[in-house]
Scaffold this active site. Structure first.
Site, PDB file in Angstrom:
ATOM      1  CD1 TRP A 152     -11.016  10.945  -5.965  1.00 45.35           C
ATOM      2  CD2 TRP A 152     -12.994  10.517  -6.590  1.00 45.35           C
ATOM      3  NE1 TRP A 152     -12.100  11.348  -4.980  1.00 45.35           N
ATOM      4  CE2 TRP A 152     -13.530  11.022  -5.404  1.00 45.35           C
ATOM      5  CE3 TRP A 152     -14.295   9.975  -7.652  1.00 45.35           C
ATOM      6  CZ2 TRP A 152     -14.752  10.852  -4.867  1.00 45.35           C
ATOM      7  CZ3 TRP A 152     -15.665   9.891  -7.079  1.00 45.35           C
ATOM      8  CH2 TRP A 152     -15.682  10.378  -5.769  1.00 45.35           C
ATOM      9  CD1 TRP A 170      -1.222  -0.466  -3.896  1.00 49.45           C
ATOM     10  CD2 TRP A 170      -1.570   0.704  -5.863  1.00 49.45           C
ATOM     11  NE1 TRP A 170      -1.451  -1.344  -4.985  1.00 49.45           N
ATOM     12  CE2 TRP A 170      -1.795  -0.976  -6.017  1.00 49.45           C
ATOM     13  CE3 TRP A 170      -1.836   1.756  -6.922  1.00 49.45           C
ATOM     14  CZ2 TRP A 170      -2.310  -1.191  -7.213  1.00 49.45           C
ATOM     15  CZ3 TRP A 170      -2.221   1.151  -8.001  1.00 49.45           C
ATOM     16  CH2 TRP A 170      -2.379  -0.261  -8.191  1.00 49.45           C
ATOM     17  CG  ASN A 230      -8.949   1.774   0.740  1.00 49.90           C
ATOM     18  OD1 ASN A 230      -8.886   3.047   0.013  1.00 49.90           O
ATOM     19  ND2 ASN A 230      -8.894   0.853   0.224  1.00 49.90           N
ATOM     20  CD1 TRP A 256     -13.718  10.928 -13.887  1.00 50.64           C
ATOM     21  CD2 TRP A 256     -12.349  11.780 -12.396  1.00 50.64           C
ATOM     22  NE1 TRP A 256     -12.781  11.325 -14.394  1.00 50.64           N
ATOM     23  CE2 TRP A 256     -11.738  12.085 -13.501  1.00 50.64           C
ATOM     24  CE3 TRP A 256     -11.379  12.473 -11.344  1.00 50.64           C
ATOM     25  CZ2 TRP A 256     -10.765  12.504 -13.915  1.00 50.64           C
ATOM     26  CZ3 TRP A 256     -10.427  12.879 -11.709  1.00 50.64           C
ATOM     27  CH2 TRP A 256      -9.788  13.187 -12.830  1.00 50.64           C
ATOM     28  CD  GLU A 296      -2.874  -1.292  -0.016  1.00 51.85           C
ATOM     29  OE1 GLU A 296      -3.108   0.093  -0.499  1.00 51.85           O
ATOM     30  OE2 GLU A 296      -3.585  -2.139  -0.401  1.00 51.85           O
ATOM     31  CD1 TRP A 300     -18.646  13.634 -17.324  1.00 53.29           C
ATOM     32  CD2 TRP A 300     -18.986  11.757 -16.083  1.00 53.29           C
ATOM     33  NE1 TRP A 300     -17.400  12.912 -17.345  1.00 53.29           N
ATOM     34  CE2 TRP A 300     -17.667  11.791 -16.521  1.00 53.29           C
ATOM     35  CE3 TRP A 300     -19.745  11.137 -15.186  1.00 53.29           C
ATOM     36  CZ2 TRP A 300     -16.943  10.715 -15.977  1.00 53.29           C
ATOM     37  CZ3 TRP A 300     -18.896   9.943 -14.774  1.00 53.29           C
ATOM     38  CH2 TRP A 300     -17.424   9.824 -15.024  1.00 53.29           C
TER      39      TRP A 300
HETATM   40  C1  LIG Z   1     -11.741   7.652  -4.253  1.00 48.60           C
HETATM   41  C2  LIG Z   1     -10.464   7.731  -3.424  1.00 48.60           C
HETATM   42  C3  LIG Z   1      -9.607   8.657  -2.817  1.00 48.60           C
HETATM   43  C4  LIG Z   1      -8.562   8.728  -2.239  1.00 48.60           C
HETATM   44  N1  LIG Z   1      -7.933   9.749  -1.727  1.00 48.60           N
HETATM   45  C5  LIG Z   1      -6.826   9.821  -1.044  1.00 48.60           C
HETATM   46  C6  LIG Z   1      -5.971  10.872  -0.660  1.00 48.60           C
HETATM   47  O1  LIG Z   1      -6.325  12.009  -1.105  1.00 48.60           O
HETATM   48  N2  LIG Z   1      -5.127  10.969   0.050  1.00 48.60           N
HETATM   49  C7  LIG Z   1      -4.385   9.638   0.566  1.00 48.60           C
HETATM   50  O2  LIG Z   1      -3.425   9.542   1.043  1.00 48.60           O
HETATM   51  N3  LIG Z   1      -5.046   8.457   0.297  1.00 48.60           N
HETATM   52  C8  LIG Z   1      -6.115   8.513  -0.586  1.00 48.60           C
HETATM   53  N4  LIG Z   1      -6.973   7.465  -0.974  1.00 48.60           N
HETATM   54  C9  LIG Z   1      -6.167   6.048  -0.627  1.00 48.60           C
HETATM   55  C10 LIG Z   1      -6.688   5.545   0.915  1.00 48.60           C
HETATM   56  O3  LIG Z   1      -8.074   5.515   0.784  1.00 48.60           O
HETATM   57  C11 LIG Z   1      -6.053   5.924   1.820  1.00 48.60           C
HETATM   58  O4  LIG Z   1      -4.596   6.222   1.821  1.00 48.60           O
HETATM   59  C12 LIG Z   1      -6.332   5.305   3.152  1.00 48.60           C
HETATM   60  O5  LIG Z   1      -7.383   5.065   3.597  1.00 48.60           O
HETATM   61  C13 LIG Z   1      -5.588   5.952   4.282  1.00 48.60           C
HETATM   62  O6  LIG Z   1      -5.858   5.257   5.683  1.00 48.60           O
HETATM   63  P1  LIG Z   1      -4.594   4.447   6.188  1.00 48.60           P
HETATM   64  O7  LIG Z   1      -3.602   5.599   6.320  1.00 48.60           O
HETATM   65  O8  LIG Z   1      -5.245   3.866   7.450  1.00 48.60           O
HETATM   66  O9  LIG Z   1      -4.383   3.325   5.246  1.00 48.60           O
HETATM   67  P2  LIG Z   1      -3.538   1.733   5.199  1.00 48.60           P
HETATM   68  O10 LIG Z   1      -4.275   0.717   4.916  1.00 48.60           O
HETATM   69  O11 LIG Z   1      -2.887   2.006   6.895  1.00 48.60           O
HETATM   70  O12 LIG Z   1      -2.022   2.301   4.468  1.00 48.60           O
HETATM   71  C14 LIG Z   1      -0.822   2.733   4.830  1.00 48.60           C
HETATM   72  C15 LIG Z   1      -0.575   3.895   3.608  1.00 48.60           C
HETATM   73  O13 LIG Z   1      -0.566   3.397   2.395  1.00 48.60           O
HETATM   74  C16 LIG Z   1      -1.067   4.452   1.421  1.00 48.60           C
HETATM   75  N5  LIG Z   1      -2.087   3.988   0.529  1.00 48.60           N
HETATM   76  C17 LIG Z   1      -3.109   3.073   1.234  1.00 48.60           C
HETATM   77  N6  LIG Z   1      -4.036   2.722   0.293  1.00 48.60           N
HETATM   78  C18 LIG Z   1      -3.625   3.505  -1.041  1.00 48.60           C
HETATM   79  C19 LIG Z   1      -4.107   3.890  -2.023  1.00 48.60           C
HETATM   80  N7  LIG Z   1      -5.265   3.254  -2.733  1.00 48.60           N
HETATM   81  N8  LIG Z   1      -3.587   4.936  -2.977  1.00 48.60           N
HETATM   82  C20 LIG Z   1      -2.586   5.432  -2.485  1.00 48.60           C
HETATM   83  N9  LIG Z   1      -1.891   5.023  -1.428  1.00 48.60           N
HETATM   84  C21 LIG Z   1      -2.526   4.231  -0.272  1.00 48.60           C
HETATM   85  C22 LIG Z   1      -1.253   5.560   2.376  1.00 48.60           C
HETATM   86  O14 LIG Z   1      -0.398   6.429   2.452  1.00 48.60           O
HETATM   87  C23 LIG Z   1      -1.802   4.988   3.734  1.00 48.60           C
HETATM   88  O15 LIG Z   1      -1.649   5.757   4.750  1.00 48.60           O
HETATM   89  C24 LIG Z   1      -7.881   7.237  -1.728  1.00 48.60           C
HETATM   90  C25 LIG Z   1      -8.725   6.222  -2.063  1.00 48.60           C
HETATM   91  C26 LIG Z   1      -9.885   6.207  -2.682  1.00 48.60           C
HETATM   92  C27 LIG Z   1     -10.793   5.116  -3.153  1.00 48.60           C
END
Ligand SMILES: Cc1cc2nc3c(=O)[nH]c(=O)nc-3n(C[C@H](O)[C@H](O)[C@H](O)COP(=O)(O)OP(=O)(O)OC[C@H]3O[C@@H](n4cnc5c(N)ncnc54)[C@H](O)[C@@H]3O)c2cc1C
Length: 288
Positions: free
Chosen positions: A194, A90, A153, A171, A87, A118
């Site tokens: 998105w 990502w 997430n 979107w 993650e 849209w």
């Molecule tokens: C529509 C949408 C918009 C999002 N917008 C953002 C945003 O603006 N900023 C943001 O940081 N994340 C975003 N995310 C990704 C993800 O939802 C969040 O990073 C995550 O929920 C943060 O919670 P956590 O720190 O507990 O994640 P954990 O599950 O603990 O993951 C650890 C770290 O990995 C990174 N990460 C995890 N999932 C993703 C992912 N899909 N894409 C990129 N990095 C990821 C983050 O830095 C996160 O803190 C988005 C996801 C979606 C579906």
């Protein structure tokens, strides 16, 4: 510390977030010696607090991804750890994608979708933003965002799919709302995700993958704890009526003090009709 005072517009954030480097380190260490061990399943349970919640700290540079990586490197079960570290990957991949595609937040990466028709509905957009769509899991996610500046997430994927597919709203409107309201708002991760959900981006989910809010609730909030927490006016409904109150018997609604259209909205769109409308609109872009 640079904190707002007059007015204290960020006051509520203090209830949900601790500020500073030490807090970020503690959160990372607590996560590594706890929920990391069952991250593979825990990260999808919307009511559990089993993801790391490090995103705001990572976004703001309070902790670096390398520090998080090293804190987790020899902790937890191997599979869970590897999924977690991927993650972080990502996150970097999103920045790589933005670097090579600077227009990512405002242009479809797959240009075939520029022709997508849209809908413009301010009413539906506001219902989505305020968590008043009448679809409990969507409203729970949107209210969690408004209240805490963060959304789980899994919920982010469900609400984004609902906006871009069931409501067929661009979107970019959703991306802009997340940008304004997320405490972890990140130009790269927000836009990449998105576009992934909308099916218009790199590594995108195919356009015909439309998250079904009811199936998602069944799988990822099976006891309804997430919905009950964020949509308290439905809390007294029995588990089987919680995901789709509009399908419940009137006696069940009455017993739980729920009146659709009064104490809780009727759905803004029929899930089947919204799905079919999205499929038709997306398919058209292939013909054009
Ligand atoms: C529509 C949408 C918009 C999002 N917008 C953002 C945003 O603006 N900023 C943001 O940081 N994340 C975003 N995310 C990704 C993800 O939802 C969040 O990073 C995550 O929920 C943060 O919670 P956590 O720190 O507990 O994640 P954990 O599950 O603990 O993951 C650890 C770290 O990995 C990174 N990460 C995890 N999932 C993703 C992912 N899909 N894409 C990129 N990095 C990821 C983050 O830095 C996160 O803190 C988005 C996801 C979606 C579906």
């Amino acid at each position: 510390m640079l904190l707002p005072g007059h007015p204290d517009w960020a006051g509520k954030m203090g209830e949900y977030w601790e500020f500073g480097e030490q807090a970020a380190q503690e959160i990372a260490h607590d996560f590594a010696s706890g929920p990391l061990d069952h991250y593979e399943t825990g990260r999808n349970d919307m009511a559990a607090e089993d993801s790391s919640r490090l995103s705001p700290y990572l976004r703001l540079g309070v902790i670096s991804p390398r520090q998080v990586w090293h804190i987790c490197a020899d902790k937890g079960a191997k599979t869970d750890r590897e999924i977690y570290l991927s993650e972080l990957g990502w996150r970097d991949f999103s920045w790589y994608t933005l670097f090579h595609n600077p227009h990512l937040p405002d242009r479809n990466l797959k240009t075939q979708f520029d022709a997508l028709g849209w809908r413009r509905s301010r009413k539906d957009l506001i219902a989505w933003q305020k968590g008043q769509t009448g679809i409990p899991v969507i409203d729970a996610g949107m209210r969690q965002l408004w209240e805490t500046g963060w959304m789980h997430n899994r919920a982010r994927m469900i609400v984004a799919s609902f906006l871009a597919k069931h409501l067929l709203i661009d979107w970019r409107q959703g991306e802009a709302w997340f940008w304004d309201t997320l405490i972890d708002a990140d130009p790269a991760s927000n836009a990449v995700n998105w576009q992934w959900v909308a099916g218009t981006g790199i590594e995108a989910s195919p356009f015909f993958r439309i998250f079904n809010p009811l199936r998602q609730t069944e799988k990822f909030d099976p006891k309804g704890d997430y919905i009950r927490r964020w949509v308290p006016e439905l809390a007294r409904l029995p588990d089987e009526a919680l995901a789709a109150p509009w399908e419940a018997e009137s006696a069940v609604l009455e017993k739980a003090a729920v009146t659709l259209g009064k104490t809780y909205p009727k759905p803004v769109v029929s899930l089947n009709e919204g799905r079919d409308r999205a499929m038709a609109a997306y398919r058209k872009t292939r013909a054009s």
